[in-house]
Design a protein around this motif. Structure first.
Motif, mmCIF file in Angstrom:
data_model
loop_
_atom_site.group_PDB
_atom_site.id
_atom_site.type_symbol
_atom_site.label_atom_id
_atom_site.label_comp_id
_atom_site.label_asym_id
_atom_site.label_seq_id
_atom_site.Cartn_x
_atom_site.Cartn_y
_atom_site.Cartn_z
ATOM 1 N N UNK A 31 0.802 -1.098 -0.006
ATOM 2 C CA UNK A 31 0.085 -0.196 -0.186
ATOM 3 C C UNK A 31 0.907 1.392 0.149
ATOM 4 N N UNK A 32 2.194 0.966 -0.423
ATOM 5 C CA UNK A 32 3.064 2.343 -0.207
ATOM 6 C C UNK A 32 2.710 3.358 -1.194
ATOM 7 N N UNK A 33 1.969 2.768 -2.263
ATOM 8 C CA UNK A 33 1.522 3.990 -3.339
ATOM 9 C C UNK A 33 0.085 4.025 -3.268
ATOM 10 N N UNK A 34 -0.623 3.777 -2.376
ATOM 11 C CA UNK A 34 -2.082 3.802 -2.186
ATOM 12 C C UNK A 34 -2.811 2.928 -2.627
ATOM 13 N N UNK A 35 -3.838 2.964 -2.883
ATOM 14 C CA UNK A 35 -4.834 1.664 -3.509
ATOM 15 C C UNK A 35 -5.249 1.915 -4.555
ATOM 16 N N UNK A 36 -4.572 2.665 -5.514
ATOM 17 C CA UNK A 36 -5.105 2.877 -6.868
ATOM 18 C C UNK A 36 -5.081 1.654 -7.681
ATOM 19 N N UNK A 37 -5.778 1.438 -8.632
ATOM 20 C CA UNK A 37 -6.092 0.116 -9.463
ATOM 21 C C UNK A 37 -4.711 -0.268 -10.032
ATOM 22 N N UNK A 38 -3.809 0.861 -10.665
ATOM 23 C CA UNK A 38 -2.736 0.664 -11.452
ATOM 24 C C UNK A 38 -1.671 1.103 -10.177
ATOM 25 N N UNK A 39 -0.908 0.194 -9.678
ATOM 26 C CA UNK A 39 0.075 0.530 -8.691
ATOM 27 C C UNK A 39 1.229 1.150 -9.256
ATOM 28 N N UNK A 40 1.197 1.446 -10.771
ATOM 29 C CA UNK A 40 2.497 2.034 -11.078
ATOM 30 C C UNK A 40 2.008 3.472 -11.514
ATOM 31 N N UNK A 41 0.723 3.820 -11.131
ATOM 32 C CA UNK A 41 0.328 5.274 -11.447
ATOM 33 C C UNK A 41 1.352 6.360 -10.909
ATOM 34 N N UNK A 42 1.857 7.154 -11.813
ATOM 35 C CA UNK A 42 2.622 8.240 -11.407
ATOM 36 C C UNK A 42 2.310 9.261 -10.411
ATOM 37 N N UNK A 43 2.692 9.717 -9.474
ATOM 38 C CA UNK A 43 2.250 10.398 -8.443
ATOM 39 C C UNK A 43 1.705 11.770 -9.234
ATOM 40 N N UNK A 44 0.502 12.180 -8.909
ATOM 41 C CA UNK A 44 -0.295 13.441 -9.297
ATOM 42 C C UNK A 44 -1.019 13.109 -10.587
ATOM 43 N N UNK A 45 -0.928 11.626 -10.941
ATOM 44 C CA UNK A 45 -1.744 11.105 -12.304
ATOM 45 C C UNK A 45 -3.014 10.798 -11.685
ATOM 46 N N UNK A 46 -4.298 11.022 -12.238
ATOM 47 C CA UNK A 46 -5.389 10.367 -11.438
ATOM 48 C C UNK A 46 -5.610 8.956 -11.876
ATOM 49 N N UNK A 47 -5.211 8.665 -13.215
ATOM 50 C CA UNK A 47 -5.485 7.239 -13.632
ATOM 51 C C UNK A 47 -4.472 7.282 -15.036
ATOM 52 N N UNK A 48 -4.132 5.795 -15.099
ATOM 53 C CA UNK A 48 -3.418 5.322 -16.373
ATOM 54 C C UNK A 48 -4.506 4.851 -17.479
ATOM 55 N N UNK A 49 -5.594 4.825 -17.154
ATOM 56 C CA UNK A 49 -6.815 4.281 -17.929
ATOM 57 C C UNK A 49 -6.983 5.320 -18.804
ATOM 58 N N UNK A 50 -7.237 4.852 -20.270
ATOM 59 C CA UNK A 50 -7.836 5.647 -21.164
ATOM 60 C C UNK A 50 -9.174 5.630 -21.197
ATOM 61 N N UNK A 51 -9.822 6.503 -20.616
ATOM 62 C CA UNK A 51 -11.368 6.382 -20.477
ATOM 63 C C UNK A 51 -12.071 6.925 -21.628
ATOM 64 N N UNK A 52 -13.241 6.737 -21.847
ATOM 65 C CA UNK A 52 -14.172 7.489 -22.727
ATOM 66 C C UNK A 52 -14.464 8.846 -22.058
ATOM 67 N N UNK A 53 -15.196 9.582 -22.875
ATOM 68 C CA UNK A 53 -15.322 10.988 -22.600
ATOM 69 C C UNK A 53 -16.287 11.022 -21.242
ATOM 70 N N UNK A 54 -17.418 10.007 -21.222
ATOM 71 C CA UNK A 54 -18.401 10.178 -20.212
ATOM 72 C C UNK A 54 -17.708 9.722 -18.841
ATOM 73 N N UNK A 55 -16.802 8.671 -19.016
ATOM 74 C CA UNK A 55 -16.242 8.051 -17.648
ATOM 75 C C UNK A 55 -15.178 8.933 -17.227
ATOM 76 N N UNK A 56 -14.347 9.683 -18.224
ATOM 77 C CA UNK A 56 -13.505 10.608 -17.658
ATOM 78 C C UNK A 56 -14.100 11.698 -17.072
ATOM 79 N N UNK A 57 -15.275 12.273 -17.346
ATOM 80 C CA UNK A 57 -16.203 13.451 -16.783
ATOM 81 C C UNK A 57 -16.461 12.645 -15.419
ATOM 82 N N UNK A 58 -17.002 11.474 -15.294
ATOM 83 C CA UNK A 58 -17.302 11.020 -13.995
ATOM 84 C C UNK A 58 -16.233 10.841 -12.984
ATOM 85 N N UNK A 59 -14.912 10.436 -13.472
ATOM 86 C CA UNK A 59 -13.940 10.283 -12.640
ATOM 87 C C UNK A 59 -13.470 12.018 -12.074
#
Lengths: 313, 131
Positions: A94-122
């Motif tokens: 858990x040293x990088x938190x609980x994000x789904x991608x443990x390799x998510x860089x600091x300050x980045x919300x997600x490494x997923x490429x989301x559709x516009x609708x789901x990016x807006x939800x996030x």
């Protein structure tokens, strides 16, 4: 004659310093089933970039699964003698938190490429948290569900057997069963949404390849994106080294993901010298102090406490 | 790098990570994680339950009025990984405890660290380290 007896004892004592270290260095080989070294298999160990590209080459999780099965020439059935040793108690760092991608860089919300609708939800979810408003759908003791199941930071056990593998998470007594006896998924007309879906798989050497469908929507983790009930995954589980179980994970979810999301998950074996770490039954409702509700403005609040001023329990 | 050093870095990473502060069953939105409070008192009850454990601490003010504070932490297995045992916190045990308080002023907080009379520190978040 009695001198020879004494000479034997003396020789035995003289020899002990040599015999004991040799015996300690060379314990008897374990011949019990389940201690076999895993064979290499046919699916190569690809880099993260190669695996991400592999995901993009296939339109669906099922297509990717079938391609891997072809690469493994159908895979091999496990026997009692070839079951890999995945014993131990593990947890997700858990040293990088609980994000789904443990390799998510600091300050980045997600490494997923989301559709516009789901990016807006996030974006809204993260903005709400900054305003102090957050609600987690598992607050009412619902199970996290797969693929969020991969992220929870509690005790885990991985139990391969010749016909099915149990992927166990302590949280809410959560067990994913992966059937490797050759059965197919449930027919499409009889499928309905499940928290952990329906998982079938095959073995390729020491790698367990899994396809999961029949899932229900949820969130990957708090402050992470949503997934829908169309989500499907392919996973390759393996023992990466003596202290690590690793999983390559491809997520397909056309309404939410603009392209397949590939992540690497790792679970570290916990030091447990006194065997004190044991998975216990998890009753989420056993303590009323943990009960919460969603407020009118959408955030989280306790229902009430059994403590406070003197005289109240 | 030695394994012990890597373990120490992992623990520090957990302690430094804001993301690891969130409680794993529900959001911590009702707590003010920018504030800390520290109280001294004695253990009233240690509720070792899932998904969260609660340490109830009786705190006496200068007028002798007792308020029972509740300090929320992770479940028993995470506490065990942090080296926190039921025998450390029997009723009557004296301690100084620090937490992130509730925003609404009720006497509850996220348990951040507790120090016993013998100096032993009990930090639940250390239980998230993989070592």
């Amino acid at each position: 004659m009695r001198y020879w007896k004494h000479a034997g004892i003396v020789l035995l004592l003289l020899g002990l310093p040599f015999v004991i270290p040799i015996a300690c260095r060379n314990p008897p080989a374990l011949e019990a089933p389940g201690i076999a070294e895993a064979p290499a298999g046919s699916i190569p160990q690809r880099t993260k970039e190669e695996n991400a590209a592999l995901g993009r080459q296939h339109k669906t999780a099922w297509e990717l699964y079938q391609a891997l099965k072809a690469e493994a020439k159908g895979g091999q059935a496990l026997t009692a003698a070839t079951v890999p040793d995945w014993s131990g108690v593990y947890s997700r760092p858990a040293d990088k938190g609980f994000t789904f991608d443990p390799d998510t860089p600091p300050g980045v919300a997600t490494t997923a490429k989301l559709t516009a609708e789901f990016q807006a939800k996030l974006d809204k979810r993260i903005a709400d948290v900054k305003r102090g408003i957050e609600w987690d759908p598992i607050s009412t003791c619902a199970p996290p569900g797969h693929p969020r199941w991969l992220t929870e930071p509690f005790l885990r056990e991985f139990v391969p057997t010749p016909t099915q593998t149990w992927l166990i998470n302590e949280m809410v007594n959560d067990i994913r069963r992966v059937y490797t006896d050759g059965r197919d998924h449930v027919p499409p007309e009889d499928r309905y949404p499940l928290y952990n879906g329906d998982s079938i798989g095959f073995w390729d050497g020491g790698k367990l390849v899994v396809h999961t469908n029949q899932l229900q929507g949820g969130i990957y983790q708090r402050q992470n994106p949503d997934f829908t009930d169309q989500v499907e995954t392919v996973e390759i589980w393996r023992k990466a080294d003596a202290m690590t179980i690793a999983a390559d994970v491809w997520v397909y979810d056309p309404p939410a993901l603009a392209e397949p999301w590939y992540v690497q998950q790792r679970y570290g074996k916990l030091a447990n010298p006194d065997k004190a770490l044991r998975i216990r039954y998890w009753n989420c409702a056993e303590n009323s102090n943990n009960a919460v509700h969603q407020t009118q403005d959408g955030t989280t609040q306790f229902n009430g406490f059994t403590f406070g001023q003197a005289g109240k329990k | 790098m030695s394994r012990r050093l890597m373990q120490a870095i992992a623990v520090l990473g957990v302690l430094a990570s804001g993301s690891a502060r969130g409680l794993a069953h529900h959001s911590a939105a009702m707590f003010d994680e920018k504030k800390t409070i520290t109280v001294e008192g004695e253990v009233k009850e240690f509720q070792l339950t899932n998904p969260h454990s609660w340490l109830l601490v009786d705190v006496k003010d200068k007028n002798g009025k007792v308020t029972t504070w509740g300090f929320e932490a992770e479940g028993p297995s995470t506490l065990a990984r942090a080296g926190i045992k039921p025998s450390d916190l029997r009723p009557g045990t004296k301690l100084k405890i620090t937490g992130n308080p509730m925003k609404d002023g009720r006497p509850a907080a996220i348990w951040v660290n507790a120090v016993l009379a013998d100096g032993k520190a009990l930090n639940p978040r250390a239980g998230f380290a993989v070592r």
